[in-house]
Each structure stands twice: as C-alpha cells, then as structure tokens.
Write a protein that holds these residues in place. Sequence first.
Motif, mmCIF file in Angstrom:
data_model
loop_
_atom_site.group_PDB
_atom_site.id
_atom_site.type_symbol
_atom_site.label_atom_id
_atom_site.label_comp_id
_atom_site.label_asym_id
_atom_site.label_seq_id
_atom_site.Cartn_x
_atom_site.Cartn_y
_atom_site.Cartn_z
ATOM 1 N N ARG A 168 -6.924 -7.258 10.214
ATOM 2 C CA ARG A 168 -6.068 -6.515 9.285
ATOM 3 C C ARG A 168 -4.731 -7.242 9.131
ATOM 4 O O ARG A 168 -4.266 -7.912 10.042
ATOM 5 N N TYR A 169 -4.110 -7.075 7.967
ATOM 6 C CA TYR A 169 -2.774 -7.605 7.749
ATOM 7 C C TYR A 169 -1.775 -6.711 8.477
ATOM 8 O O TYR A 169 -2.003 -5.514 8.654
ATOM 9 N N TYR A 170 -0.647 -7.296 8.879
ATOM 10 C CA TYR A 170 0.374 -6.509 9.578
ATOM 11 C C TYR A 170 0.799 -5.295 8.767
ATOM 12 O O TYR A 170 0.946 -4.205 9.306
ATOM 13 N N ASN A 171 1.017 -5.481 7.450
ATOM 14 C CA ASN A 171 1.506 -4.328 6.684
ATOM 15 C C ASN A 171 0.459 -3.213 6.621
ATOM 16 O O ASN A 171 0.808 -2.047 6.554
ATOM 17 N N GLN A 172 -0.834 -3.543 6.679
ATOM 18 C CA GLN A 172 -1.860 -2.501 6.740
ATOM 19 C C GLN A 172 -1.741 -1.706 8.035
ATOM 20 O O GLN A 172 -1.832 -0.478 8.029
ATOM 21 N N MET A 173 -1.523 -2.419 9.142
ATOM 22 C CA MET A 173 -1.402 -1.741 10.433
ATOM 23 C C MET A 173 -0.125 -0.906 10.492
ATOM 24 O O MET A 173 -0.138 0.220 11.001
ATOM 25 N N LEU A 174 0.977 -1.442 9.975
ATOM 26 C CA LEU A 174 2.238 -0.689 9.970
ATOM 27 C C LEU A 174 2.125 0.567 9.123
ATOM 28 O O LEU A 174 2.598 1.640 9.514
ATOM 29 N N LEU A 175 1.485 0.459 7.974
ATOM 30 C CA LEU A 175 1.309 1.627 7.114
ATOM 31 C C LEU A 175 0.409 2.663 7.772
ATOM 32 O O LEU A 175 0.663 3.861 7.681
ATOM 33 N N ALA A 176 -0.645 2.212 8.454
ATOM 34 C CA ALA A 176 -1.535 3.142 9.146
ATOM 35 C C ALA A 176 -0.768 3.886 10.238
ATOM 36 O O ALA A 176 -0.932 5.103 10.404
ATOM 37 N N ASN A 177 0.090 3.178 10.976
ATOM 38 C CA ASN A 177 0.919 3.829 12.004
ATOM 39 C C ASN A 177 1.901 4.813 11.391
ATOM 40 O O ASN A 177 2.155 5.876 11.943
ATOM 41 N N LYS A 178 2.461 4.434 10.245
ATOM 42 C CA LYS A 178 3.449 5.270 9.559
ATOM 43 C C LYS A 178 2.817 6.592 9.074
ATOM 44 O O LYS A 178 3.466 7.612 9.054
ATOM 45 N N GLU A 179 1.534 6.525 8.715
ATOM 46 C CA GLU A 179 0.854 7.702 8.168
ATOM 47 C C GLU A 179 0.370 8.648 9.246
ATOM 48 O O GLU A 179 -0.069 9.747 8.960
#
Length: 180
Positions: A168-179
């Motif tokens: 996964r791309y970092y921004n995908q992981m960050l967004l998943a954590n944010k949600e």
Amino acid sequence: MHKEIERKAWVRDWNQTLELLNRNFNFVKEYHKKDQYFLMEGYTRESKKKFRIRQDGNEYWVTYKFKSLLETLEVNDEIEFQISDVQSYQRMMEALGFKIFINKEKKGYRFQRDQWILELSHISDLGDFIEIECLLTDPSPEQIKEADIQILSLFDQLKISHSDIETRYYNQMLLANKEL
C-alpha cells in the motif's frame, strides 16, 4: 524516461537495521520531510488528480507521480520540480480547485550503494519502514524484474522478512488510520 523501481517494508528492529545499513552502505544524510498531498476538489482519493508538496529542510519540491504496480512492485514515473515561494504556489493550486487531503511526516536516514537508494524512515502515525529504490532509464520488463530480484536480495541482507513488504502507498495507510 526514468522509472523509479521501489519497494518498502515494515521495520521490526530499527537499531539492527540501522547498524546493517551503516556497515554495508554509504551514509548520505539524515532527513526530515514534511509532505502535503493535494487532491482536486470533486475527485476521489483514488483518482490521479493529486500531487505532493514536500518540504525537505529549507527546500520545497512539487511531485506528480504516474504510479503503477507491477504485481506488488512500484514502478513510477515522476514529474518533480523545486519551488521557491511555497505559499503562493499553494494559494494558486487552491484557487484552481486543489485541497489538502493528507499530511505525512517522515524522519530518517538515507544511504546509497551504486544505483541503490535506501531510506530508513519513521512515518508519523504509521511506524518504521525501509524503502529501497533505483532509477532506470527506459527499462525493459526483464530489467524491472532483475531490479526487483536485487531489491529482495537487499531486504535479505538487511534481515527484513519478505512478509513485512508493504504494497500500500503511505497515503492509503494514513487515510485508513484517519478513518478509524
């Protein structure tokens, strides 16, 4: 055209990985990068209507990536350029309909050996990672496959398990954590 061939993996033992990097690769620099990702209003995060502004020390860089995955290997083309007036650039892009959708902060160490660039990074709100990449000019599928084999070998040298490779791309992981 240059293509960036890259993989990243979770780091389970920061000190061991740093020791192996120091022993086997050339230290380049310590870094602290702050990224803002912009998305065109009205588009989903999965669209290609996004770019990044990176602060690396006192320099600011704009990057647009033509991202692709070859199986689980990142093969990217990039357009990247430096800007001197980041506030004006941000205001202009916002006036054109781009909005910040995620921020990323990355601290770590860069190493190099031959054409290989290795970064040991702590990503705020995610954890520790090792990235291994090289740039190839107009690579054939065979050259991309050979680069991947070499990346996997470098992971082995650093005692990074292939099961820790992250696709996964970092921004995908960050967004998943944010949600969450």
